[in-house]
Write an enzyme that holds these catalytic residues in place. Structure first.
Site: not given
Ligand code: S3P
Length: 443
Positions: A27-28, A32, A100, A175, A326, A353, A357, A402
């Site tokens: 996902k991350s 990007r 988020g 993030q 996560d 989150k 959680r 999750r």
């Molecule tokens: C993510 C960073 C994490 C993670 C989120 C995805 C990202 O959050 O929990 O699911 O893709 O940069 P935080 O940056 O708030 O730690």
């Protein structure tokens, strides 16, 4: 944003899980890859993209700001970017759904463009703190009008040229780091992020891969200094997105807790900033083997085989938390069925989150018969010693994918199964989750 009718589902034990599966793209990295392709001039091609709701929110937003994104339906995407500095004013509010990552990273991108954008999201996202991104981005000259508590809906009035900043992260957050770096892309001069606790480094890897001038220096105290030269010119790329190690954790924990199971998940991202879950499961005695280790799209990848194992409780060092942030929900499920006590601490971030959680997992675990103590910054869990938990309860997923998947996995090893009150959030990150469980159960 309104939410569709809840979809309750009961997950009952299926017997041993067997087989080889592939989980959706990371996902991350998917977020990007869309954002940077949309900022490169020319045609990029992305394969293995996660086509979950969160990533689709990013794609829709980049389209609304001028990029052409064509999805061919099998995780392949062709993107024609607008160039750094070329984002257009969106006509309507950008709907971030549950995501988020989309929200915070896009706030960074908008901040250094001469456009104004309004961000909206679902009930879960509208509770999450955005002040952590507003604070640094305000230093660049961008302006923010947020709902009370620094929450969505919020409006970003970007500025061009923005002021380059040097920012020390007060929370370990990829993030926030990424939002500042993405703002730096269209900012003259050097933007620097100082990262005392390492977090996932996909942004750094991918920015460099797209041709941005980015350096990472680790100082004598182990603190990372990430410097990006602004007004970057990004070159289009071919990107292969590896499988998401966060998604892979679900079938792997399911195999570990279900007697007689042996499951292989192929093509899993093994970036060391993401693999804390596997290290901790191994420390508990999990039988995990790694094969076919290779590099894919600048990221290490492997196939992971998990065999049923009776786990032993451990104390999780708080400094491991960012590399498994996560995965705690499904880790707590594993701990609740282990021998002895598992202690976690330093997990305040889990309270902000997609849901709180710590509270949700403690409540759900207690409802299915686990022994749990909820502390301010972690859970202490006394495991069942490998025996199934009682189950039979309905647990709340609270718009958190999750939480829903973790209790679906728990249902594998509960006498009376587990009912999740709403499984619809699973579509944000793992649309094929139920089909995968069925395939593994059919062996
Ligand atoms: C993510 C960073 C994490 C993670 C989120 C995805 C990202 O959050 O929990 O699911 O893709 O940069 P935080 O940056 O708030 O730690």
């Amino acid at each position: 944003m309104s939410h569709a009718a809840p979809q309750p589902r009961t997950f009952a034990p299926t017997g041993p899980l067997r087989g080889t599966v592939r989980v959706p793209g990371d996902k991350s990295i998917s977020h990007r890859s869309l954002m940077l392709s949309a900022l490169a001039i020319g045609e990029s091609r992305i394969t293995g993209l996660l086509e979950g709701e969160d990533v689709l929110s990013t794609a829709a937003a980049m389209r609304a700001m001028g990029a052409q994104i064509e999805q061919t339906g099998d995780g392949t995407c062709i993107v024609h970017g607008v160039g750094v500095g070329g984002l257009l004013q969106p006509d309507a509010a950008l709907d971030m759904g549950n995501s988020g990552t989309s929200t915070r990273l896009l706030m960074g991108l908008v901040a250094s463009h001469a456009i104004t954008a309004t961000f909206i999201g679902d009930a879960s996202l509208s509770k999450r703190p955005m002040g952590r991104v507003i604070d640094p981005l305000s230093l660049t000259g961008a302006e923010f009008t947020a709902s009370p508590g620094g929450r969505l809906p919020l409006m970003v009035r970007g500025i061009c040229p923005a002021v380059p900043i040097r920012y020390r992260l007060p929370v370990a957050s990829a993030q926030v780091k990424s939002a500042v770096l993405l703002a730096g892309l269209n900012t003259p001069g050097i933007t620097e992020v100082i990262e005392p606790v390492p977090t996932r480094d996909h942004s750094e890897r991918m920015l460099a891969g797209f041709g941005a001038e980015l350096t990472v220096e680790v100082d004598a105290d182990g603190v990372r200094h990430i410097r990006l030269v602004g007004e970057a010119e990004l070159k289009p790329q071919q990107i292969e997105v590896p499988g998401d190690p966060s998604s892979a954790a679900f079938p792997i924990v399911a195999a570990l807790i279900t007697p007689g199971s042996e499951v292989t998940v192929t093509h899993v991202g093994m970036n060391p900033t993401r693999t804390g879950i596997y290290k901790m499961l191994e420390a508990m005695g999990a039988d995990l083997t790694y094969s076919n280790e290779r590099m894919v799209g600048g990221e290490p990848v492997a196939d992971i085989t998990a065999r049923h194992s009776v786990l032993t409780g451990i104390e999780v060092p708080p400094d491991v938390a960012p590399s498994m942030i996560d995965e705690f929900p499904v880790f707590f499920i594993a701990a609740s069925m282990a021998q002895g006590r598992t202690i976690t601490s330093g997990l305040d971030e889990l309270r902000v989150k997609e849901s709180d959680r710590l509270a949700l997992m403690a409540a759900g675990l207690m409802a299915i018969g686990a022994q749990v103590e909820e502390r301010e910054d972690g859970l202490v869990i006394d495991g069942s010693g490998g025996e199934p938990l009682e189950g039979g309860a309905t647990v709340a997923s609270a718009l958190d994918h999750r939480i829903a998947m973790s209790f679906a996995v728990a249902g594998q090893h509960c006498y009376r199964g587990v009912t999740v009150d709403d499984i619809s959030p699973i579509a944000t990150s793992f649309p094929t989750f139920e089909a995968m469980l069925r395939e593994l159960a059919a062996g």
